[in-house]
Motif scaffolding. Structure first.
Motif, PDB file in Angstrom:
ATOM      1  N   ILE A  61       0.450  -1.678   0.547  1.00 54.77           N
ATOM      2  CA  ILE A  61       0.148   0.319  -0.333  1.00 54.77           C
ATOM      3  C   ILE A  61       0.987   1.788  -0.227  1.00 54.77           C
ATOM      4  CG2 ILE A  61      -0.351  -0.166   2.175  1.00 54.77           C
ATOM      5  CD1 ILE A  61      -3.234   0.566  -0.291  1.00 54.77           C
ATOM      6  N   GLY A  62       2.469   0.926   0.391  1.00 51.47           N
ATOM      7  CA  GLY A  62       2.949   2.048   0.590  1.00 51.47           C
ATOM      8  C   GLY A  62       2.971   2.644  -0.639  1.00 51.47           C
ATOM      9  N   TYR A  63       3.576   1.483  -1.692  1.00 51.59           N
ATOM     10  CA  TYR A  63       3.960   2.163  -2.764  1.00 51.59           C
ATOM     11  C   TYR A  63       2.915   2.502  -3.844  1.00 51.59           C
ATOM     12  CZ  TYR A  63       9.226  -0.062  -1.882  1.00 51.59           C
ATOM     13  OH  TYR A  63      10.218   0.278  -1.971  1.00 51.59           O
ATOM     14  N   GLU A  64       1.903   2.141  -3.648  1.00 49.67           N
ATOM     15  CA  GLU A  64       0.804   2.236  -4.240  1.00 49.67           C
ATOM     16  C   GLU A  64       0.036   3.316  -4.399  1.00 49.67           C
ATOM     17  OE1 GLU A  64      -2.354  -0.576  -3.051  1.00 49.67           O
ATOM     18  OE2 GLU A  64      -1.716  -2.445  -4.077  1.00 49.67           O
ATOM     19  N   THR A  65       0.716   4.355  -3.121  1.00 49.80           N
ATOM     20  CA  THR A  65       0.203   5.564  -2.797  1.00 49.80           C
ATOM     21  C   THR A  65       1.442   6.354  -2.702  1.00 49.80           C
ATOM     22  OG1 THR A  65      -0.067   5.063  -0.615  1.00 49.80           O
ATOM     23  CG2 THR A  65      -2.078   4.116  -0.904  1.00 49.80           C
TER      24      THR A  65
END
Length: 101
Positions: A61-65
């Protein structure tokens, strides 16, 4: 319905795309939380659920956002989420425990 939509939205508010200082991110998030008191209850519930969900990945989720606390470590991203988000929505409460395997 998207899983953990409130938690995801909170993390998106700390996207590096905004290019704010850490203080500006915190002020913006605090203003949002103060304007939406029910949001705090929902995001706290999702925090607990995500911590117990083996399919949830803090790094993903860190990379997605493009979350400002992103790197390759689940623990590092969780600690950033805890510092930037949990400490705003529940500053007087102990953060939930996260076990790293």
């Amino acid at each position: 319905m998207e899983k953990y939509k409130h938690l995801r939205y909170a993390i998106e508010l700390f996207s590096a795309d905004w290019e704010l200082t850490e203080e500006e991110y915190q002020e913006t998030f605090s203003s949002f939380v103060n304007a939406e008191p029910d949001y705090t209850k929902r995001i706290k519930k999702e925090f607990i659920q995500a911590l117990n969900d083996p399919e949830w990945s803090w790094v993903k989720i860190g990379y997605e956002t493009n979350f400002i606390g992103s790197d390759d470590s689940e623990e590092s991203v969780w600690l950033s989420v805890k510092d930037l988000i949990w400490n705003v929505i529940a500053s007087n409460e102990e953060p939930p425990m996260r076990r790293f395997v």
